[in-house]
Scaffold this motif. Structure first.
Motif, mmCIF file in Angstrom:
data_model
loop_
_atom_site.group_PDB
_atom_site.id
_atom_site.type_symbol
_atom_site.label_atom_id
_atom_site.label_comp_id
_atom_site.label_asym_id
_atom_site.label_seq_id
_atom_site.Cartn_x
_atom_site.Cartn_y
_atom_site.Cartn_z
ATOM 1 N N ALA A 157 111.970 54.151 -9.628
ATOM 2 C CA ALA A 157 110.892 54.541 -8.716
ATOM 3 C C ALA A 157 111.261 55.878 -8.086
ATOM 4 O O ALA A 157 112.366 56.036 -7.584
ATOM 5 N N LEU A 158 110.357 56.831 -8.161
ATOM 6 C CA LEU A 158 110.559 58.144 -7.557
ATOM 7 C C LEU A 158 109.549 58.353 -6.457
ATOM 8 O O LEU A 158 108.351 58.133 -6.651
ATOM 9 N N GLU A 159 110.046 58.780 -5.307
ATOM 10 C CA GLU A 159 109.142 59.140 -4.220
ATOM 11 C C GLU A 159 108.725 60.588 -4.393
ATOM 12 O O GLU A 159 109.564 61.466 -4.616
ATOM 13 N N VAL A 160 107.447 60.829 -4.307
ATOM 14 C CA VAL A 160 106.876 62.175 -4.412
ATOM 15 C C VAL A 160 105.859 62.337 -3.290
ATOM 16 O O VAL A 160 105.372 61.353 -2.739
ATOM 17 N N ALA A 161 105.558 63.565 -2.945
ATOM 18 C CA ALA A 161 104.590 63.792 -1.872
ATOM 19 C C ALA A 161 103.159 63.552 -2.334
ATOM 20 O O ALA A 161 102.327 63.075 -1.564
ATOM 21 N N ASP A 162 102.892 63.845 -3.601
ATOM 22 C CA ASP A 162 101.517 63.810 -4.103
ATOM 23 C C ASP A 162 101.530 63.319 -5.545
ATOM 24 O O ASP A 162 102.141 63.952 -6.405
ATOM 25 N N ILE A 163 100.858 62.211 -5.812
ATOM 26 C CA ILE A 163 100.840 61.615 -7.156
ATOM 27 C C ILE A 163 100.231 62.564 -8.184
ATOM 28 O O ILE A 163 100.775 62.758 -9.269
ATOM 29 N N GLU A 164 99.083 63.156 -7.856
ATOM 30 C CA GLU A 164 98.432 64.054 -8.826
ATOM 31 C C GLU A 164 99.325 65.244 -9.169
ATOM 32 O O GLU A 164 99.443 65.622 -10.333
ATOM 33 N N ALA A 165 99.965 65.831 -8.148
ATOM 34 C CA ALA A 165 100.869 66.961 -8.389
ATOM 35 C C ALA A 165 102.070 66.520 -9.213
ATOM 36 O O ALA A 165 102.541 67.264 -10.085
ATOM 37 N N ALA A 166 102.566 65.323 -8.971
ATOM 38 C CA ALA A 166 103.713 64.821 -9.735
ATOM 39 C C ALA A 166 103.333 64.584 -11.196
ATOM 40 O O ALA A 166 104.101 64.923 -12.106
ATOM 41 N N LEU A 167 102.162 64.015 -11.426
ATOM 42 C CA LEU A 167 101.710 63.817 -12.804
ATOM 43 C C LEU A 167 101.545 65.155 -13.511
ATOM 44 O O LEU A 167 101.908 65.304 -14.685
ATOM 45 N N GLU A 168 101.028 66.136 -12.799
ATOM 46 C CA GLU A 168 100.873 67.471 -13.384
ATOM 47 C C GLU A 168 102.240 68.099 -13.676
ATOM 48 O O GLU A 168 102.456 68.641 -14.755
ATOM 49 N N PHE A 169 103.175 68.003 -12.719
ATOM 50 C CA PHE A 169 104.502 68.582 -12.913
ATOM 51 C C PHE A 169 105.218 67.928 -14.097
ATOM 52 O O PHE A 169 105.654 68.613 -15.023
ATOM 53 N N PHE A 170 105.355 66.597 -14.064
ATOM 54 C CA PHE A 170 106.077 65.928 -15.149
ATOM 55 C C PHE A 170 105.333 66.054 -16.476
ATOM 56 O O PHE A 170 105.951 66.115 -17.532
ATOM 57 N N GLY A 171 104.002 66.145 -16.429
ATOM 58 C CA GLY A 171 103.222 66.377 -17.643
ATOM 59 C C GLY A 171 103.444 67.756 -18.232
ATOM 60 O O GLY A 171 103.229 67.972 -19.424
ATOM 61 N N SER A 172 103.892 68.709 -17.409
ATOM 62 C CA SER A 172 104.209 70.041 -17.942
ATOM 63 C C SER A 172 105.574 70.049 -18.644
ATOM 64 O O SER A 172 105.868 70.953 -19.410
ATOM 65 N N ASN A 187 113.899 65.212 -6.099
ATOM 66 C CA ASN A 187 114.539 64.223 -6.962
ATOM 67 C C ASN A 187 115.407 64.944 -7.987
ATOM 68 O O ASN A 187 114.952 65.866 -8.655
ATOM 69 N N HIS A 188 116.669 64.540 -8.088
ATOM 70 C CA HIS A 188 117.626 65.140 -9.022
ATOM 71 C C HIS A 188 117.458 64.455 -10.378
ATOM 72 O O HIS A 188 117.690 63.265 -10.514
ATOM 73 N N VAL A 189 117.043 65.231 -11.380
ATOM 74 C CA VAL A 189 116.796 64.714 -12.723
ATOM 75 C C VAL A 189 117.860 65.270 -13.653
ATOM 76 O O VAL A 189 118.109 66.476 -13.673
ATOM 77 N N GLN A 190 118.491 64.398 -14.426
ATOM 78 C CA GLN A 190 119.448 64.818 -15.446
ATOM 79 C C GLN A 190 118.824 64.480 -16.798
ATOM 80 O O GLN A 190 118.313 63.377 -16.986
ATOM 81 N N VAL A 191 118.879 65.431 -17.724
ATOM 82 C CA VAL A 191 118.251 65.240 -19.023
ATOM 83 C C VAL A 191 119.324 65.250 -20.111
ATOM 84 O O VAL A 191 120.136 66.174 -20.182
#
Length: 151
Positions: free
Chosen positions: A18-33, A107-111
């Motif tokens: 579970a990741l906390e984000v400020a805005d769901i739509e912005a998060a979907l757009e960011f991770f979708g990019s 959120n710190h993401v490691q790939v």
């Protein structure tokens, strides 16, 4: 009376994060990019993104500052493609031997790449994800063999 110790449950894997984000739509757009996304569904202030047989839960309402040490790791088929996409977003890439970055909410993401790590998806899951051609490096196969987990 049974004098043997109780059998403990064994952790099998991780179902979701579970990741906390400020805005769901912005998060979907960011991770979708960065990644091809398949939206599993939405509920209240949450969105669920499929990762095959696992998922990410995006929850609105970030309540803490940026993470520098605490992180989660995502497994991908092409880390360099993610690096290019991350660089294009302008978010902070963290110093590491691989690819670590902070998303816009801290959120710190490691790939990591699927081919080079022990993490393994069952063949039917890979087939369902249209990724059945993914293999493993010899090093990853050796690590699995040391644990008796060879395919």
């Amino acid at each position: 009376m049974n004098s043997s110790p109780s059998k403990k449950a064994r952790a099998v894997g991780i179902n979701h994060i579970a990741l906390e984000v400020a805005d769901i739509e912005a998060a979907l757009e960011f991770f979708g990019s960065l990644f091809e996304l398949k939206l599993r569904g939405r509920h209240d202030n949450m969105a669920f993104i499929d990762l095959g047989d696992q998922f990410i839960n995006l929850s609105a309402g970030r309540s803490q500052g940026p993470d520098t040490a605490r992180h989660f790791g995502l497994v991908v088929d092409d880390r360099e493609a993610v690096r290019r996409a991350v660089e294009a977003t302008g978010v902070k890439i963290l110093p590491s031997q691989g690819l670590d970055f902070l998303d816009p909410w801290g959120n710190h993401v490691q790939v990591v790449e699927y081919q080079g790590i022990q993490f393994t998806k069952a063949p039917h899951i890979l087939r369902g994800m249209a990724m059945e051609g993914l293999g493993k490096t010899q090093e990853a196969l050796s690590e699995l063999a040391q644990k008796g987990m060879v395919p």
